[in-house]
Design an enzyme around this catalytic site. Structure first.
Site, PDB file in Angstrom:
ATOM      1  N   GLY A   2     -27.655 -30.907 -82.373  1.00 27.30           N
ATOM      2  CA  GLY A   2     -28.140 -31.886 -81.424  1.00 27.30           C
ATOM      3  C   GLY A   2     -27.434 -31.763 -80.087  1.00 27.30           C
TER       4      GLY A   2
ATOM      5  N   ALA B   6     -24.000 -39.372 -93.308  1.00 25.86           N
ATOM      6  CA  ALA B   6     -24.365 -40.647 -92.680  1.00 25.86           C
ATOM      7  C   ALA B   6     -25.561 -40.417 -91.768  1.00 25.86           C
ATOM      8  CB  ALA B   6     -23.185 -41.245 -91.917  1.00 25.86           C
TER       9      ALA B   6
ATOM     10  N   GLY C   3     -31.611 -38.989 -85.639  1.00 25.17           N
ATOM     11  CA  GLY C   3     -31.195 -37.811 -84.873  1.00 25.17           C
ATOM     12  C   GLY C   3     -31.041 -36.590 -85.760  1.00 25.17           C
ATOM     13  N   HIS C   4     -30.409 -36.776 -86.917  1.00 27.74           N
ATOM     14  CA  HIS C   4     -30.295 -35.669 -87.871  1.00 27.74           C
ATOM     15  C   HIS C   4     -31.669 -35.229 -88.376  1.00 27.74           C
ATOM     16  CE1 HIS C   4     -26.256 -37.680 -88.436  1.00 27.74           C
ATOM     17  NE2 HIS C   4     -25.879 -36.427 -88.255  1.00 27.74           N
TER      18      HIS C   4
END
Length: 277
Positions: free
Chosen positions: A147, A32, A36-37
């Site tokens: 993160g 998903a 950020g990823h």
């Protein structure tokens, strides 16, 4: 981009990278994917000649009343994003490959895993440590990127890597935020529009506390005010705490500190954190 689902295929691909003397940068995810990823992927491309990403929704880190069944799964869209970003290898193991019949070994990282999310979600970090240790042994990366939004997870992984002598550099990447300041998360998609607008109260409350502490005001009073403001905005609070940035225990004078929070709105659990100068 090569996509593999069996451990033998993964090992063949990794052996090829190793045989060419290439440095492997690894980004573990549960899919998903969002910006950020992709910031982790961008950092990985700068850190290694080969970038490996995994997608695995790990059942061991979900509690009995948590959202494993409805956790968003978007493998086709995720795969396109990763291919467009120049990822070399996507590792997508089925549950039966990651945890074959008879699997009975679990890893527990005491201390840093116990407060905050460890207290709110018993067993969660055992599941995280176990799957990450397995991923490290499977991918054999030189560097791994996580993160900072999941700050306690990052602290747990750093402790595990040090304690178990993994020859891996663990690098944190700053939290990526939406335009209004809300930390990007796969769970944000659960929020209805009205609650999504209200969710920005979480990073704003942390920002107010951080400024108060940095000005020398009483930390406990600032934390209490933040909790009250979040409850008024419709949040159910798990914790809003100031902690030592390394151990996540009580803050210590002259050591880095971290302000961390977890709270639910409209049934969706959000986490966030801010460094305190």
């Amino acid at each position: 981009m090569q996509t593999v689902r069996q451990l033998s295929d993964l090992r063949d691909a990794v052996s090829g990278f190793r045989g060419a003397g290439e440095r492997i940068a690894f980004v573990p995810t549960m899919g998903a994917l969002h910006d950020g990823h992709m910031a982790l992927v961008a950092a990985a491309k700068l850190a290694g000649q080969r970038v490996v990403v995994s997608i695995f929704v790990n059942p061991k880190q979900f509690g009995p009343n948590e959202d494993l069944a409805k956790y968003p799964r978007k493998e086709q869209a995720d795969s396109r994003m990763l291919a467009d970003a120049g990822v070399d290898l996507l590792w997508v193991p089925p549950v039966e490959v990651m945890y074959p019949d008879g699997h009975s070994t679990n890893i527990s990282v005491s201390g840093v895993s116990e407060p905050l999310d460890g207290a709110a979600r018993p067993g969660h970090f055992d599941g995280v440590a176990t799957v990450v240790a397995k991923l490290f042994n499977q991918v054999k990366p030189d560097i791994v990127l996580f993160g900072e939004k999941d700050f306690q997870q990052l602290a747990v992984i750093r402790r595990m890597v040090a304690d178990l002598d993994f020859d891996i550099e663990v690098r944190g990447v700053p939290t990526q935020r939406d335009d209004d300041g809300l930390a990007l998360s796969s769970r944000n998609v659960y929020l209805p529009a009205e609650e999504r607008a209200a969710a920005v109260a979480l990073p704003r409350a942390l920002g107010v506390v951080a400024k108060a502490i940095e000005k020398g005001e009483d930390a406990e009073a600032a934390l209490a005010a933040a909790r009250a403001s979040l409850e008024a905005a419709g949040f159910e609070i798990d914790y809003v705490e100031l902690a030592d940035a390394e151990t996540l225990g009580a803050p210590v004078a002259d050591k880095p500190r971290r302000l961390l929070a977890a709270a639910r709105i409209a049934g969706t659990r959000l986490i966030d954190n801010i460094a305190i100068d």
